[in-house]
Design an enzyme around this catalytic site. Structure first.
Site, PDB file in Angstrom:
ATOM      1  N   ASP A   1      75.357  20.988   1.528  1.00 25.82           N
ATOM      2  CA  ASP A   1      74.764  21.678   0.384  1.00 25.82           C
ATOM      3  C   ASP A   1      73.331  22.089   0.709  1.00 25.82           C
ATOM      4  OD1 ASP A   1      74.577  22.731  -2.152  1.00 25.82           O
ATOM      5  OD2 ASP A   1      74.288  20.806  -3.164  1.00 25.82           O
TER       6      ASP A   1
ATOM      7  N   GLU B   1      70.856  27.056   2.753  1.00 24.99           N
ATOM      8  CA  GLU B   1      70.476  28.459   2.979  1.00 24.99           C
ATOM      9  C   GLU B   1      69.341  28.631   4.010  1.00 24.99           C
ATOM     10  OE1 GLU B   1      72.968  27.921  -0.118  1.00 24.99           O
ATOM     11  OE2 GLU B   1      70.944  27.087  -0.124  1.00 24.99           O
TER      12      GLU B   1
ATOM     13  N   ASP C   1      77.412  26.968  -7.611  1.00 21.21           N
ATOM     14  CA  ASP C   1      77.080  26.387  -8.915  1.00 21.21           C
ATOM     15  C   ASP C   1      77.419  27.370 -10.028  1.00 21.21           C
ATOM     16  OD1 ASP C   1      76.198  24.266  -7.455  1.00 21.21           O
ATOM     17  OD2 ASP C   1      74.074  24.693  -7.695  1.00 21.21           O
TER      18      ASP C   1
END
Length: 741
Positions: free
Chosen positions: A255, A258, A422
């Site tokens: 998670d 990026e 999300d």
């Protein structure tokens, strides 16, 4: 094209970057079509703009990149599926998924301790809702640091005992791993992943060579530089130490990769490193409660959701808002690179946060050999996925690594699956999940799914009911929601529990079909989930359909995507030349060619139909876990075409060993009066073929034979033209022939 940490925006850039498109052109004059694809192999940020100039019917695509090389690949098709396969041959085919990955997964942000997590496992079993994999979010961590477990809430010895109990019951455990590594706050703070990383020189630096410091969940953090030669060894060691300390994971959830950072630029200089708070309130904390009602909730009503109709009209106004996507010319201006400020490139791409460093690393952050973040930002997730895949393969040898990751890039599918991020507990996001799954089939990351019932906000009984059933027909099937929101595990409502049991039973019975589709994806790049026009390329009425989809060639799914209805409209492809049969009743669908058909869809029912010409191997007795399901016998269902023919294949192996390995390929061929099964390969199938069902047998047979021997254990149902040959009890390692006359 700029990987961005933002909760599933509409019409905005998001977690990954995939500069590829598929175009399908239809010629009405000749009733023919052709597909092609274009891929720009570039990690550079940029805008890709589709416009139709005034007084023109020709669309124009503009690539406005802020650097790099224009390295284009043209994929000639001519069909949608062949374009996707050609793209897979270029960027790499999807990783082989372990068979247990196709089970139902459960998670949430907010499980307070190991007892809470264990309670979810026992509650799911008490409700007889199959649970294959239990997950933990960052609640697991000590001081929100990677590779730890909280000594009070999740003590390592209790976690180890819990995980081993799961394994004893043929279940699995997956924890989260965040991208940022906590920076030690003082001399008495000992955090091995950080100190070992400093020793090996594996962290991203500032332009002057000092440590680049960001801010994420544990406070001030550093970030792995995957270009450094020691990064793989360091990462594998950190994961191995975690596993041997009690967190005996079966897979990893990646998670925030990026990579995301909460401060703008390197924020360590002069900072109070002992301050481990984040610069905003977490959901559910005092001052930031998750109090929004489920969408269109009406407290004066009872029932699955508080949605209401008046005179047959739905009064609930669903959230269909979209972000503005107006594109204006800003000027090129990036040609002269002298004295350019890397944090404000001359061409400002349409990044949803504005400056590229917002919720990300500064673009002048420096990697090995002077490479700057501006040029390689979009690669961070891919490189972490590869490093993690190789690490897990090393730690759990001879087994297929299982990964789910947020940020992706072309070729990520070689290493990982993906969840759609999300999302929100809104009906609109239930619908968006179909488009998201279809997109990632093009991207060659086919193992993908949404957070079922929604992540952000509060769901309700009706939305969760419909979503659990839809998600059972997507590759990755996980229920997950945000901290502070109402609980949404499927046992929480009786109707959701019932709907979940039904949908999961279908999913598990179809496991041989799912597994074969993904074996084909890993060997040839064929997409397991397909838009309707992939199979019916010359039917323009299908081109914009995003409310239905196909699982493989043969299973049509028509979900309910709006509240307070008991019917759903769906189109049946083939324009009357294809026979579609109901999964549950095996009745032939009466539909108008090329037009939507109204189908009954009471709460808890999802419409599923079988295409003619299909031959599908099934598990006869879906069990509580994938392993229990696989231990049971097989069935074969044949849905004959109007000409009385059908064909199919099944790929079988042990479901877990790193391929290629021993396997068996079954081929099913049906004609008007016979089903022939051929079998080839070195893998030995222990389970027997219990029965064969043939749909489309136009008249009652006088006799039925199995391998030339007359059998009595068969029935015929004239209403469905259905022949069922029971008690076949056949060895699938040998050829088999069933005939009737």
């Amino acid at each position: 094209m700029w990987a961005r940490d933002d909760a599933d925006p509409v019409d905005g850039n998001i977690y990954g970057s995939h500069p590829v498109y598929l175009e399908h052109r239809f010629d009405a004059a000749t009733n023919t079509s052709q597909s092609h694809g274009v891929f720009l192999l570039s990690a550079t940020g940029g805008d890709i703009i589709l416009t139709t100039p005034p007084s023109s019917n020709v669309s124009v695509i503009e690539y406005r990149m802020i650097g790099g090389v224009l390295d284009f690949y043209f994929l000639s098709g001519p069909t949608p599926t062949s374009v996707i396969e050609q793209y897979g041959a270029l960027v790499g085919l999807p990783t082989w998924q372990p068979v247990w990955g196709f089970g139902f997964h459960l998670c949430r942000w907010g499980y307070k301790d190991v007892a809470d997590v264990k309670d979810q496992v026992s509650s799911m079993r008490a409700a007889n809702i199959p649970l294959e994999v239990m997950w933990n979010d960052i609640d697991l961590y000590h001081a929100v640091r990677d590779f730890t477990s909280d000594p009070v809430s999740f003590p390592a010895d209790e976690m180890q005992a819990f995980i081993r109990e799961l394994k004893a019951n043929n279940q699995r455990y997956i924890p989260i791993v965040d991208a940022a590594i906590a920076k030690q706050v003082n001399a008495t703070d000992h955090y091995d992943p950080y100190t070992k990383g400093v020793e090996k020189g594996v962290f991203i630096a500032n332009p002057d060579g000092s440590e680049y410091v960001g801010q994420v969940w544990p406070g001030y953090t550093v970030f792995p530089d995957w270009f450094q030669k020691n990064a793989q060894e360091w990462w594998t060691e950190a994961l191995r130490n975690w596993s041997t300390s009690g967190i005996e994971f079966s897979g990893i959830w990646l998670d925030m990769n990026e990579a995301s950072s909460f401060c703008d630029g390197s924020c360590g200089t002069g900072a109070n490193l002992t301050d481990t708070s984040v610069p905003f309130l977490l959901p559910g904390e005092p001052g930031n409660p998750v109090t929004d009602y489920p969408e269109c909730y009406n407290s004066t009503l009872s029932g699955p959701s508080g949605n209401v109709t008046v005179n047959g009209t739905l009064t609930c106004q669903l959230d269909t808002s979209t972000a503005a996507s107006i594109v204006s010319r800003r000027g090129l201006g990036a040609g002269k690179q002298r004295n350019v400020d890397l944090n404000t490139p001359p061409y400002a791409i349409h990044n949803g946060f504005g400056r590229l460093s917002i919720h990300a690393l500064a673009t002048n952050a420096t990697h090995a050999d002077g490479v700057v973040e501006l040029d390689v930002h979009n690669l961070w997730g891919l490189m972490e996925e590869k490093a993690t895949h190789l690490a897990v393969q090393d730690i759990i040898p001879k087994q297929r690594p299982f990964l789910i990751s947020r940020s992706t890039f072309p070729s990520s599918g070689k290493w990982t699956g993906h969840w759609l991020g999300d999302n929100f507990s809104l009906w609109s996001y239930l619908r968006y999940s179909i488009a998201g799954v279809l997109q990632f089939q093009i991207f060659q990351i086919p193992f993908v799914g949404a957070d079922t019932c929604g992540f952000n906000g509060n769901t309700d009984e009706e939305l969760c009911n419909r979503w659990m059933q839809l998600a059972a027909f997507t590759p990755f099937f996980r229920n997950h929601n945000v901290k502070g929101a109402i609980s949404q595990e499927p046992y929480r409502w009786d109707s959701v529990a019932n709907a979940s049991r039904t949908a999961i039973s279908i999913r598990y019975s179809l496991l041989p079909y799912w597994y074969t589709l993904f074996a084909n994806a890993s060997t040839s790049g064929s997409p397991p989930i397909r838009a309707l026009f992939y199979e019916f390329t010359n039917e323009p009425e299908l081109f914009s359909v995003d409310s239905q989809f196909l699982v493989g060639r043969d299973i049509l799914v028509t979900p309910v995507l709006e509240p307070n209805v008991s019917t759903v409209s769906g189109i049946f492809p083939g324009r009357g030349n294809v026979i579609w049969r109901d999964w549950y009743t095996h009745n032939v669908v009466e539909s108008t060619p090329g037009q939507p058909t109204l189908l009954s869809a009471p709460l808890g029912h999802i419409n599923v139909h079988i295409r003619d010409g299909a031959a599908i191997l099934l598990h006869t007795q879906p069990g509580y876990t994938i392993e229990e399901t696989r231990q049971g016998p097989y069935s074969l269902i044949i849905s004959q075409s109007a000409k009385g023919v059908a064909h199919g294949t099944a790929y079988i192996d042990d479901g877990i060993s790193h391929p290629p390995g021993p396997n068996r390929i079954l081929e099913f061929s049906s004609t008007k009066n016979a089903v022939v099964i051929s079998s080839a390969g070195s893998f030995h199938v222990v389970q027997k073929l219990q029965d064969v069902t043939v749909l489309g047998v136009s008249s009652r047979p006088k006799s039925v034979t199995v391998n030339g021997q007359n059998v009595q254990g068969w029935t015929y149902e004239a209403q469905q033209d259905k022949l069922v040959v029971a008690s076949v009890n056949a060895d699938l390692n040998k050829p088999l022939t069933v005939t009737w006359s």
